[in-house]
Write an enzyme that holds these catalytic residues in place. Structure first.
Site, PDB file in Angstrom:
ATOM      1  CE1 TYR A 264      -3.867  -4.523  -1.218  1.00  0.00           C
ATOM      2  CE2 TYR A 264      -6.072  -5.425  -0.924  1.00  0.00           C
ATOM      3  CZ  TYR A 264      -4.930  -5.277  -1.683  1.00  0.00           C
ATOM      4  OH  TYR A 264      -4.834  -5.902  -2.904  1.00  0.00           O
TER       5      TYR A 264
ATOM      6  CB  CYS B 115      -5.594  -5.433  -8.983  1.00  0.00           C
ATOM      7  SG  CYS B 115      -6.779  -4.353  -8.163  1.00  0.00           S
TER       8      CYS B 115
END
Length: 352
Positions: free
Chosen positions: A217, A56
């Protein structure tokens, strides 16, 4: 874990989609800020524990700051496996998949697709709660949001999550624990959010977060062509802007490395290996931006920053965790970004 859990809708980032098909990231919910002035959460040694995934970008940045500041002596770290697994495997009606814990010597796990074998090297299990997943930590904290993200900063005293917003964790690590560090040490003196640059950092974050960090994203999770087209146009306008800034400045906010550079770098280092393919960010690879590439090389060659990048975890996560985006969990071979990162850079041209 306790069975007395609040009722909530459980979801992952792939479900943060509005009516237009655009990805809209939900805000983090645990937002206490550790400081000497806080009535409950004060910066005490050995009180807090950081849970992250190398995969992440948000969590990876907090680990980087923790190590840059030398706080690993006072704050423990656990690292999840990178390939999402079912977090309630014994409940056939609970299909949530997310971050799970493993020991480095555990047997490899099989991705959600049923294809492949993913080793546990680099994982560090939870020593405090013996949690099986990040979801367990949220349940222990009586979470009602239903989205189980990393990073998680945990308070051992109250046995709950203090903060799960990466930007705030970066700022806490930057200065809240300075009194624990030796006076005059380079770690104590390091300030990635100096007062005279805070306004510039905040201004840069406004567009870098929305258009680049979160922008990739927005491209990858878009569910309509219009939402994708809007996101990818804003992404490349912002990347062009970064390239222009780095043509005349060593770092994003001038001549000094700041927390904004860490946040940007964590997206850029993943870009050509993952986002170009997986999130359809393929108008230009980062390798075609000369100034940005040299900037990345300088940061990667910093002994701490480079040490927290695990490309095996990064690629293993993205390409095996979302079966609707990559149903056979096939991981692309190239392009070998970390090899390029070890080449000489030209950023010393900005030295006075």
């Amino acid at each position: 874990m306790s069975s007395d859990r609040p009722t909530k809708k459980i979801r992952s980032a792939l479900e943060d989609i509005d009516d237009s098909g655009a990805f809209k990231r939900t805000e983090s919910k645990f937002r206490e800020f550790i400081s000497v002035d806080h009535p409950e959460f004060t910066p005490d040694a050995n009180r807090y524990h950081l849970y992250i995934s190398y995969a992440c970008p948000w969590a990876n940045g907090t680990l980087c700051m923790l190590r840059l500041k030398g706080l690993e002596k006072f704050i423990g770290v656990s690292i999840t496996h990178y390939s999402w697994q079912r977090t309630r495997p014994d409940d056939p009606n609970d299909t949530h998949a997310g971050w799970v814990f493993r020991s480095p010597t555990d047997a490899p796990i099989v991705p959600m697709s049923g294809q492949g074998s993913m080793p546990c090297d680099g994982c560090i299990p939870d020593p405090l709660n013996n949690a099986a997943s990040i979801r367990d930590l949220y349940d222990l904290s009586n979470d009602t949001n239903g989205k189980y993200t990393v990073p998680v900063l945990w308070d051992k005293k109250t046995n709950c999550i203090v903060n799960n917003e990466s930007q705030e964790i970066l700022r806490m690590f930057n200065s809240s624990f300075n009194h624990l560090l030796p006076e005059g040490s380079k770690e104590r003196e390091l300030d990635l959010y100096p007062a005279h640059l805070v306004a510039d950092i905040d201004a840069a974050n406004e567009w870098i977060y929305d258009k680049i960090n979160n922008g990739v994203y927005r491209c990858g999770f878009a569910k309509t062509q219009g939402a994708y087209n809007s996101a990818v146009a804003e992404l490349y306008d912002a990347l062009d802007r970064v390239e222009q800034i780095l043509a005349t400045n060593r770092y994003i906010c001038g001549s000094q490395l700041t927390g904004m550079d860490l946040r940007l770098f964590m997206t850029l280092i993943r870009y050509d290996e993952v986002y170009v393919v997986y999130f359809k960010c393929n108008k230009r690879p980062i390798s075609s931006y000369v100034n940005t590439t040299n900037y990345m090389r300088e940061l990667y060659q910093h002994p701490v920053i480079g040490s927290v990048i695990r490309m095996d975890h990064i690629k293993g996560h993205y390409f095996t965790s979302h079966t609707n985006l990559n149903c056979y969990s096939i991981i692309p071979a190239g392009p070998g970004v970390l090899e390029d990162m070890q080449l000489p850079h030209d950023r010393n041209r900005f030295q006075k």
